[in-house]
Scaffold this active site. Sequence first.
Site, PDB file in Angstrom:
ATOM      1  N   ASP A   1      27.729  26.877  16.395  1.00 31.01           N
ATOM      2  CA  ASP A   1      26.555  26.604  17.236  1.00 31.01           C
ATOM      3  C   ASP A   1      25.335  27.254  16.578  1.00 31.01           C
ATOM      4  O   ASP A   1      25.459  27.897  15.537  1.00 31.01           O
ATOM      5  CB  ASP A   1      26.793  27.139  18.647  1.00 31.01           C
ATOM      6  CG  ASP A   1      26.914  28.660  18.658  1.00 31.01           C
ATOM      7  OD1 ASP A   1      26.867  29.265  17.567  1.00 31.01           O
ATOM      8  OD2 ASP A   1      27.050  29.225  19.746  1.00 31.01           O
ATOM      9  N   SER A   2      24.168  27.100  17.204  1.00 25.40           N
ATOM     10  CA  SER A   2      22.949  27.584  16.561  1.00 25.40           C
ATOM     11  C   SER A   2      22.673  29.049  16.868  1.00 25.40           C
ATOM     12  O   SER A   2      21.875  29.679  16.202  1.00 25.40           O
ATOM     13  CB  SER A   2      21.762  26.760  17.060  1.00 25.40           C
ATOM     14  OG  SER A   2      21.579  27.024  18.443  1.00 25.40           O
ATOM     15  N   GLY A   3      23.314  29.576  17.871  1.00 25.23           N
ATOM     16  CA  GLY A   3      23.051  30.950  18.279  1.00 25.23           C
ATOM     17  C   GLY A   3      22.049  31.053  19.408  1.00 25.23           C
ATOM     18  O   GLY A   3      21.975  32.064  20.094  1.00 25.23           O
ATOM     19  N   GLY A   4      21.289  29.992  19.623  1.00 26.03           N
ATOM     20  CA  GLY A   4      20.240  30.039  20.648  1.00 26.03           C
ATOM     21  C   GLY A   4      20.800  30.169  22.056  1.00 26.03           C
ATOM     22  O   GLY A   4      20.334  30.985  22.845  1.00 26.03           O
TER      23      GLY A   4
ATOM     24  N   ASP B   1      18.073  24.748  19.507  1.00 31.75           N
ATOM     25  CA  ASP B   1      17.366  23.999  20.549  1.00 31.75           C
ATOM     26  C   ASP B   1      16.746  24.956  21.542  1.00 31.75           C
ATOM     27  O   ASP B   1      17.115  26.119  21.627  1.00 31.75           O
ATOM     28  CB  ASP B   1      18.303  22.987  21.244  1.00 31.75           C
ATOM     29  CG  ASP B   1      19.539  23.635  21.840  1.00 31.75           C
ATOM     30  OD1 ASP B   1      19.856  24.779  21.457  1.00 31.75           O
ATOM     31  OD2 ASP B   1      20.189  23.004  22.686  1.00 31.75           O
TER      32      ASP B   1
ATOM     33  N   GLN C   1      18.411  16.909  24.590  1.00 32.46           N
ATOM     34  CA  GLN C   1      18.056  17.755  25.732  1.00 32.46           C
ATOM     35  C   GLN C   1      17.440  16.904  26.835  1.00 32.46           C
ATOM     36  O   GLN C   1      17.565  15.690  26.820  1.00 32.46           O
ATOM     37  CB  GLN C   1      17.108  18.864  25.263  1.00 32.46           C
ATOM     38  CG  GLN C   1      17.848  20.054  24.648  1.00 32.46           C
ATOM     39  CD  GLN C   1      18.719  20.776  25.674  1.00 32.46           C
ATOM     40  OE1 GLN C   1      18.731  20.451  26.871  1.00 32.46           O
ATOM     41  NE2 GLN C   1      19.488  21.766  25.203  1.00 32.46           N
TER      42      GLN C   1
ATOM     43  N   GLY D   1      22.746  20.972  27.145  1.00 37.66           N
ATOM     44  CA  GLY D   1      22.051  21.232  28.403  1.00 37.66           C
ATOM     45  C   GLY D   1      22.799  20.783  29.638  1.00 37.66           C
ATOM     46  O   GLY D   1      22.228  20.709  30.725  1.00 37.66           O
TER      47      GLY D   1
ATOM     48  N   CYS E   1      55.259  23.150  23.318  1.00 31.13           N
ATOM     49  CA  CYS E   1      54.699  24.303  22.610  1.00 31.13           C
ATOM     50  C   CYS E   1      55.731  25.424  22.519  1.00 31.13           C
ATOM     51  O   CYS E   1      56.714  25.442  23.238  1.00 31.13           O
ATOM     52  CB  CYS E   1      53.419  24.797  23.281  1.00 31.13           C
ATOM     53  SG  CYS E   1      53.662  25.888  24.693  1.00 31.13           S
TER      54      CYS E   1
HETATM   55 ZN   LIG Z   1      53.498  24.774  26.684  1.00 32.83          ZN
END
Ligand SMILES: [Zn+2]
Lengths: 407, 391
Positions: B93-96, B147, B191, B218, B308
């Site tokens: 992500d941008s960090g913003g 953004d 946005q 957003g 899993c």
């Molecule tokens: Zn599982």
Amino acid sequence: MRFIIKNSSTGCERVGMLTEFLKMTSAVIETPTATLLTQGGSVVHLTAEVLSKVCPNPHLLWVPLSNSVHLEHGLKAQGEGIAKFAGLQNYFTCVTLQNMNETTPSGHFENDRVPLWTKHGKKMLTADRYMDLMEVFKPDIILAIADGRTSLAEGSKRILKSIERTGNMLDLCVKRYKESKELQSSCLVVILGGVAISGLTDGSEEFSMDHLQPLGEIFKRVGDAIPKELLHVVEGCWNPAVILTAVECGWDLFDGSYAVKLTNLGQALTLNFDVTNDIDNPYLLDLIDECYKDQFVPILDGCECLACKKHTRAYIRHLLNTREMLASVLLSIHNLYHFDQMFYHARQHIVSNTFNVYKAHIIKQYESYKNVQKSESTDSDNQTPQIKKSRVNKEVSDTYTNSNYST
Amino acid sequence: MALTFTVQAECGMTKARAGLMKLPHCDVRTPVFMPVGTQGTMKGLLPDQLLALDCEIILGNTYHLGNRPGTQVLEKAGGLHKFMGWNKSLLTDSGGFQMVSLLKLAEITEEGVKFKSPYDGSEIMLTPEKSIEIQNCIGADIIMQLDDVVQTTFQDYDRIKEATERTSRWLDRCLKAHKRPEEQSIFPIVQGLLNSELRRKSAEDHMTKNVNGFAIGGLSGGEAKDDFWPMVSLGTEVLDRNRPRYLMGVGLAIDLVVCVALGVDMFDCVFPTRTARFGCALVNKGQLNLRHKKYLTDLNPIDKDCTCSTCKNYTRAYLHCIVSVETVACHLISVHNIAYQMRLMRTMRQNIINGTFVQFVKTFMKEVYPDLNYPNWIINSLQSVGINILD
Ligand SMILES: [Zn+2]
Ligand SMILES: [Zn+2]
């Protein structure tokens, strides 16, 4: 389960094997060796999936009731014992009272009961209740209940009392063991299958070079006093120097809690096992230290463990610094593997009659590490990493602060 | 090419599609859910475990990684892939967003986001150029433009308009500052919050740019579901079909199914791993809170249909005993929860390819709402793409 001595050298040290376990008769665990410490039935920090990659061979799990007694209801409902319940059906178990790397309060003993210190407080256990639990946990090895939380500094009155009480409870354990159909697949250590030393530590001590000699004497005397053909078990959060001293006196099985203790302190054991190579070895790395932040090399060069094959000191240091759980996973992987290797090399040297050289080689590394520590600070081992941690967490990278960027 | 996207199959009825996104580190099959590994690690799981879970792309957070270990270390390491031992794809992500949501003192100006360092209190400015500089250093396959983030439920039209337009201006600055276009693709972020006119304008602006994919931002910030889905639908309507569409911060199973039907290809959310830490395991009917006493002697796996490693080895009774006590419990539930998200996405993909997606959606909704008491937003959103679940 049977214990068979395979090789003994000119000294007391010997290579043996645990075999003929009821649930897997072909499995063999070579001794001397350490068990894998569990919490709540799981090897600390490792899921069954990860453990199978780290220790694919048969291993003994050390299951302290102090952190697993609350599994009782689930175990009863399932009825197949602790290994299966904890998803570790291919491993063997050894159930006992306390986790050896935890300090327990002193006292609180009653005549026929000993305290079990759990997360939810103190629970008093009689020998009968203990054996009830064994019928539910169904371990491969039962360490008989003992009044064994005595430190090296204990007075003789307390020690005499603990011997008397342990003896009385042992009689009850043996009686129950003989009567119980449920327990015929387990092996009661202390009487039938082997002898354990307990009571050398209450978990509070930091063992130093000064302890080696008195401990060595105890290992020697007790070792000499019991039949050679029995499995010799000793519990305690021992460092490699103490362990190899005990191995030299013929002790076979250790609880392995030291590896977990190091992991929880953010440390990695880095012994040099090659007796022909006298390189200056660090003994252990305190990976939280800032000096590792850009060391893109494995914890230990040449180590074949999963952590060393794929990850760097810098990454583990980052994980410790950000308190990410993967730090403990990677350190566990390395420390368990490395601890295992220490025993592997010990067995090799026993077979080739060079154990004393190996022992001296390892103790020398421990000694020089302790000397450096002493000259660095007078703080105990336990405090140092925490102090460092708080220092490191204040550290900020220069990503944002150093930048002179403006538009 | 830093990214090529091929639509392999389309639903026919809904806007859902199955695609293949070729990235420098590996191919990613869409629709895809991307687990979030904030600080260069996925909650105690080894990279090998993520591979075994069939993960092809995971997220890192620029703000956190920029602080620790910092760009100097990452640069020396040769980027985040090498640093964390992950050879598959990454997105940052941008960090913003982190700054605005974590730091109350953030102040946004035309230049960038100004905030006080939580470490030493000094003032720091995150500009679009700085964000890209850090992301170039981290080296993720897909990176995000900075953004102008406004709380989703914010009402002031002028501020929303300003933020939307500024986001477009910042996109230009990001693209200009980008140093590694051959290896990394910048996604613009649509946005406009809940204003459809602004959102359409934002998407149309981004469409004119030379980019390889788009993000819809957003949303998922506490707005009503009735307000949420039309914005997603509008986004996928405007954004062209030949480039991937990424809906940020969405990861609940029910939302994933609806939004795939609305034409979204990529999702991320901290929820599956965060909820695992609190002992919650995901199943189609919602989640099991394994701390609950009723699991004390329950010898079933979390989900008997799950393959899993957690469901193969462990009972609910055992997990109940160690949950919130042992770190292993957190790892085990994280493994299951990520496996659950991966399986849901693979199942949808397979159904799109097989031409049975509509039937899948109906069956899924019936399982989640056995009393057929569907919320209105689900009825309406699915209706908008031709599925009548009341049939
Ligand atoms: Zn599982
Ligand atoms: Zn290693």
